[in-house]
Scaffold this motif. Structure first.
Motif: not given
Lengths: 413, 131
Positions: A178-180, A185-186, A190-195, A201-204
């Motif tokens: 989980r830590n890895r 940032a997966m 990292s979905v909730f943070i936009a910048k 990125p959305r494409e990921n």
């Protein structure tokens, strides 16, 4: 085929809307152009095609369509006809994800619209595990019931761990793994943070799920998880601005849409209580599964669930949008004060005007085999931690499989 | 006849008919003490088979949670990385280890087990700690 798309547009774009509807119909995708009951028409369609222009931006009915679609988990296909002020539509639409028709509805643009609508029309269903009361078994049942859907019914499943406590991620993955994922940032955070560097990125988004069935030679049927993150609590407190929350909601809907295109079932494990995260889950879901323990406090949680969901969706609900699953039922009568506790709970829910028809026939028996222990052992295939892969436990496995069949049927998957 | 012998005889009489008791006395009179004791001796314990290569390796993989087929599958997966696709079904762990050892040699299978355990240690156990 059911209605594939509802077209939302301003009066000045009616010609473009007719062209798109004609193209969709020609490809076997029925579309709704006008309706007396617009809300019901949106609910009946698999997605909403939003024609964006200054005229549509100024049209109150079109704005209401968008807000209603977002509140009710309806995927949106944004088609930009003319430039608009980004601020006006930003809270509800991601302009980066739009289809650009500013130079007219050319064949490639129409083909792209058809492809998007077809993807949504054929996409999987989204199910939220939700009860306002905690401790009813949302996480454990999510893992085990949908493992049954995967192993017994061959469904591809992707979980989203939307609980800051991230117990679903703990259920399947060791802390180091989980830590890895977090360091890469997966996680869902990292979905909730936009910048910034913590944002994905959305494409990921489609690459975020971690594989939970790691058996060799597994076919296309996947069993995956978007890993949870305790930092999500920032979105349940006052630490984020309205703008950041709007971005988070839009990005979360985009994640769900991308996963629906790949999986038969997207299952969201939601935190108890009613928070911004509950809003995200409810607005992205086709169906809600509410686990209930045979005890009176669970019944209060169920009533609150109906109120919270109605408020989020802004409309009266149908009981067919819910499944109530009794969890922790004893294999023999448990009497207290002359009442059979399990039977009394079942009868109370069955007699309820709203939730009565949502109560599932199968119930999950009380068993220690659904408990987890923090022990020093390794896991090579996380799905083996579910009861479905344990030795024996025939009765439990049958209950889980029966519940999975009923839920999938009610969710229309 | 002393009290203990009488007690033993009474206990024998409890579930037997007089005819059965007579038949028992007759058999006892006809046999030597050695033969009678040999007849009622408890069965000899079977010697514990010496752990072979496969059972020793299977015991090392006991730290993995889950069914034996998972462990076999993971072990085959590690060997496949160096030897290419292997058409052995991941069933019981010990039979799979035996088949792998026959085909690739004990040394290769032991090395794959070490490799698998090292990877698992790196990925961490399921233990949650309170910090």
């Amino acid at each position: 085929m059911a209605i594939a798309a509802y077209l939302s547009y301003g009066a000045e774009d009616s010609a473009a809307a007719r062209d798109i509807a004609r193209e969709l119909e020609a490809h076997g995708l029925p579309a709704t152009l006008t309706a007396v009951d617009r809300a019901q028409a949106i609910l009946d369609a698999r997605c909403l095609v939003a024609l964006i222009s200054p005229g549509a931006e100024a049209d109150e009915a079109a704005a209401r369509d968008l807000a209603f679609a977002i509140a009710n988990g309806k995927p949106i296909v944004p088609v930009l006809l003319k430039d608009v002020s980004a601020e006006g539509v930003r809270p509800v639409l991601d302009l980066q994800n739009r289809l650009d028709a500013r130079e007219g509805l050319s064949n490639p643009v129409l083909s792209a619209i058809v492809a998007r609508v077809r993807a949504f029309a054929e996409a999987g269903r989204t199910i939220a595990m939700l009860n306002i009361k905690g401790g009813v078994g949302k996480t454990v049942l999510a893992a085990n019931v949908f493992a049954a859907a995967h192993l017994e019914l061959g469904k591809s499943v992707c979980f989203i761990d939307l609980d800051p406590q991230h117990n679903l991620s703990q259920f399947f993955l060791p802390p180091e793994e989980r830590n890895r994922v977090r360091a890469d940032a997966m996680t869902i955070y990292s979905v909730f943070i936009a910048k910034g560097p913590l944002s994905t990125p959305r494409e990921n988004f489609a690459r975020m799920p971690v594989q939970l069935n790691r058996a060799r030679g597994m076919g296309k049927q996947r069993f995956d998880l978007v890993v949870g993150d305790e930092r999500l609590f920032e979105f349940t407190l006052d630490g984020r601005t309205e703008r950041e929350r709007a971005d988070a909601l839009s990005r979360f809907h985009d994640l769900v849409a991308q996963l629906r295109a790949k999986y038969d079932l997207v299952v969201i494990d939601v935190n108890p209580c009613a928070t911004f995260l509950t809003r995200c889950a409810v607005t992205a879901s086709d169906h809600i599964v509410a686990p209930v323990r045979p005890e009176k406090y669970s019944l209060t949680g169920l009533n609150m669930l109906e109120q919270v969901t109605r408020q989020i969706r802004g409309r009266p609900l149908k009981s067919s949008e819910f499944s109530v699953l009794l969890n922790g039922v004893a294999d023999r009568p448990r009497t207290r004060g002359g009442y059979d506790v399990d039977q009394a709970t079942r009868e109370e829910i069955a007699a309820a005007p709203f939730f009565g028809s949502a109560l599932l026939g199968p119930a999950i028996p009380y068993t220690t085999h659904l408990r987890t222990t923090p022990i020093d052992r390794y896991v090579v295939n996380p799905i083996s931690l579910t009861a479905m892969k344990q030795f024996a436990q025939r009765m439990l496995k049958e209950s889980l499989a029966s519940a999975a069949i009923d839920i999938i049927k009610r969710a229309g998957a | 006849m002393d009290e203990a012998t009488r007690k033993t005889l009474k206990s024998l009489r409890r579930t037997r008919t007089p005819a059965e008791m007579k038949s028992l006395f007759k058999a006892v009179r006809a046999q030597s003490d050695a033969v009678l004791l040999a007849e009622i001796a408890p069965p000899k314990k079977r010697p514990v088979p010496k752990a072979d290569f496969a059972t020793k390796l299977a015991a090392r993989l006991a730290v993995i949670q889950g069914p034996a087929s998972d462990k076999a599958d993971a072990l085959i997966g590690v060997i496949e990385e160096t030897h290419g696709a292997i058409d052995i079904a991941a069933a019981g762990l010990v039979p799979v280890i035996r088949r792998l050892a026959r085909r690739f040699g004990e040394k290769a299978v032991a090395a794959a087990t070490d490799d698998l355990l090292a990877r698992l240690e790196a990925s961490g156990s399921m233990r949650e700690r309170v910090t």
